[in-house]
Design a protein around this motif. Structure first.
Motif, PDB file in Angstrom:
ATOM      1  N   PHE A   1      21.354-101.614 -48.444  1.00  0.00           N
ATOM      2  CA  PHE A   1      20.245-101.811 -47.519  1.00  0.00           C
ATOM      3  C   PHE A   1      20.761-102.017 -46.106  1.00  0.00           C
ATOM      4  CE2 PHE A   1      16.603-101.911 -50.195  1.00  0.00           C
ATOM      5  CZ  PHE A   1      17.022-102.399 -51.410  1.00  0.00           C
TER       6      PHE A   1
ATOM      7  N   GLY B   1      15.408-101.323 -44.329  1.00  0.00           N
ATOM      8  CA  GLY B   1      15.121 -99.975 -44.746  1.00  0.00           C
ATOM      9  C   GLY B   1      14.827 -99.950 -46.243  1.00  0.00           C
ATOM     10  N   ASN B   2      14.528 -98.762 -46.777  1.00  0.00           N
ATOM     11  CA  ASN B   2      14.169 -98.651 -48.189  1.00  0.00           C
ATOM     12  C   ASN B   2      15.368 -98.525 -49.121  1.00  0.00           C
ATOM     13  OD1 ASN B   2      11.437 -98.969 -47.840  1.00  0.00           O
ATOM     14  ND2 ASN B   2      11.032 -96.785 -47.675  1.00  0.00           N
TER      15      ASN B   2
ATOM     16  N   TYR C   1      11.017-113.022 -48.846  1.00  0.00           N
ATOM     17  CA  TYR C   1      10.804-111.584 -48.853  1.00  0.00           C
ATOM     18  C   TYR C   1      10.303-111.160 -50.231  1.00  0.00           C
ATOM     19  CZ  TYR C   1      13.421-110.813 -44.494  1.00  0.00           C
ATOM     20  OH  TYR C   1      13.841-110.805 -43.198  1.00  0.00           O
TER      21      TYR C   1
ATOM     22  N   GLN D   1      10.208-107.606 -52.750  1.00  0.00           N
ATOM     23  CA  GLN D   1      10.781-106.279 -52.926  1.00  0.00           C
ATOM     24  C   GLN D   1      10.137-105.600 -54.127  1.00  0.00           C
ATOM     25  OE1 GLN D   1      14.929-106.288 -54.048  1.00  0.00           O
ATOM     26  NE2 GLN D   1      15.249-104.186 -53.389  1.00  0.00           N
TER      27      GLN D   1
ATOM     28  N   TYR E   1      10.299-102.188 -56.664  1.00  0.00           N
ATOM     29  CA  TYR E   1      11.371-101.331 -57.142  1.00  0.00           C
ATOM     30  C   TYR E   1      11.467-100.074 -56.282  1.00  0.00           C
ATOM     31  CZ  TYR E   1      14.339 -98.456 -60.054  1.00  0.00           C
ATOM     32  OH  TYR E   1      15.350 -97.668 -60.497  1.00  0.00           O
ATOM     33  N   GLY E   2      12.681 -99.752 -55.867  1.00  0.00           N
ATOM     34  CA  GLY E   2      12.899 -98.542 -55.089  1.00  0.00           C
ATOM     35  C   GLY E   2      12.518 -98.657 -53.630  1.00  0.00           C
ATOM     36  N   GLU E   3      12.167 -99.846 -53.223  1.00  0.00           N
ATOM     37  CA  GLU E   3      11.775-100.036 -51.826  1.00  0.00           C
ATOM     38  C   GLU E   3      12.595-101.143 -51.201  1.00  0.00           C
ATOM     39  OE1 GLU E   3       7.110 -98.980 -52.859  1.00  0.00           O
ATOM     40  OE2 GLU E   3       7.576-100.590 -51.455  1.00  0.00           O
ATOM     41  N   GLY E   4      12.427-101.253 -49.892  1.00  0.00           N
ATOM     42  CA  GLY E   4      13.149-102.294 -49.180  1.00  0.00           C
ATOM     43  C   GLY E   4      12.466-103.638 -49.287  1.00  0.00           C
ATOM     44  N   LEU E   5      12.988-104.620 -48.566  1.00  0.00           N
ATOM     45  CA  LEU E   5      12.438-105.966 -48.579  1.00  0.00           C
ATOM     46  C   LEU E   5      11.357-106.083 -47.516  1.00  0.00           C
ATOM     47  CD1 LEU E   5      15.394-106.185 -49.804  1.00  0.00           C
ATOM     48  CD2 LEU E   5      15.282-108.582 -49.099  1.00  0.00           C
TER      49      LEU E   5
ATOM     50  N   PHE F   1       9.103-108.654 -45.382  1.00  0.00           N
ATOM     51  CA  PHE F   1       9.078-110.036 -44.911  1.00  0.00           C
ATOM     52  C   PHE F   1       7.707-110.658 -45.185  1.00  0.00           C
ATOM     53  CE2 PHE F   1       9.878-113.697 -42.483  1.00  0.00           C
ATOM     54  CZ  PHE F   1       8.857-113.887 -41.562  1.00  0.00           C
TER      55      PHE F   1
ATOM     56  N   LEU G   1      12.629-112.802 -53.016  1.00  0.00           N
ATOM     57  CA  LEU G   1      13.937-113.309 -52.598  1.00  0.00           C
ATOM     58  C   LEU G   1      13.781-114.303 -51.462  1.00  0.00           C
ATOM     59  CD1 LEU G   1      14.494-109.873 -52.971  1.00  0.00           C
ATOM     60  CD2 LEU G   1      16.764-110.859 -53.069  1.00  0.00           C
TER      61      LEU G   1
END
Lengths: 113, 114
Positions: A90, A105-106, B35, B37, B39-43, B45, B88
């Motif tokens: 990340f 980012g993803n 945060y 999250q 699956y397959g993506e970012g965090l 906020f 998280l």
């Protein structure tokens, strides 16, 4: 709004190959970071940068290199890929203002076989 | 041992139930971030807590900071399938000389059954 963009999303490497993970942000953030996420281990900081031309090591820098030639871009280079580098990577950025959050980012899912 | 311990590691609840996730730090907290999250993506906020006793809410999610216990809790009221994901917590290290990076816990995997 693009925010933080990472490419590629997925990649499979053979042991010993090299590659660059790309990261770009359009928020004019000075601070940028690379983290890796392993199952059950949370995120570990690899490298970070507080501005163009300035980079520093994080918690787990071995096997990686970074550069910061512009404010927008912060690529992560893997030389001589090893199975231990299999992870989700990340990239994040922040304004650097105290208490400002990191924007992520993803991710790039990397497998080294 | 981790600098930030999250509990539980995973949680399965029925839709509509309330739940709490905890984050305990072994060091002094200067700022605690939550945060989410998928699956397959970012965090993504959620919120940030700085002062002891501080409480913030985002839709049906409420976070509190107990500075003395060096602990934060995240409470979800009337959970929905859309709340499912990994939560998280992240802690900010002292401002002097730092690059504002965050140290993260290992996450709590939340599953909400419809």
């Amino acid at each position: 709004n693009a925010g933080v963009t990472q490419t590629p999303k997925f990649r499979i490497l053979k042991i010993g190959q090299s590659m660059t993970l790309q990261c770009t942000q359009d928020m004019n953030h000075n601070y940028m970071y690379w983290y890796r996420q392993d199952p059950g281990m949370g995120l570990k900081l690899i490298y970070y940068s507080v501005g163009a031309g300035i980079t520093d090591k994080g918690e787990v820098p071995n096997g990686y290199n970074v550069s910061r030639s512009t404010t927008e871009d912060f690529p992560l280079r893997l030389e001589l890929a090893a199975p231990s580098q299999t992870s989700v990577y990340f990239c994040a950025s922040s304004s650097g203002i105290v208490n400002s959050p990191l924007h992520f980012g993803n991710g790039t899912r990397l497998t080294v076989t | 041992s981790q600098e930030l311990e999250q509990s539980p590691q995973s949680l399965i609840v029925q839709e509509g139930k309330n739940l709490t996730i905890n984050c305990t730090s072994s060091k002094t907290l200067y700022g605690l971030y939550w945060y989410k999250q998928k699956y397959g993506e970012g965090l993504i906020f959620l919120m940030m807590l700085q002062k002891g006793g501080e409480e913030k809410s985002h839709e049906k999610i409420t976070a509190k900071l107990d500075e003395k216990k060096q602990q934060s809790s995240l409470h979800i009221t009337a959970s929905q399938p859309s709340h499912a994901g990994i939560y998280l917590c992240g802690a900010r290290r002292p401002a002097s000389g730092s690059a504002r990076q965050l140290t993260f816990g290992s996450g709590t995997q939340l599953t909400v059954l419809p």
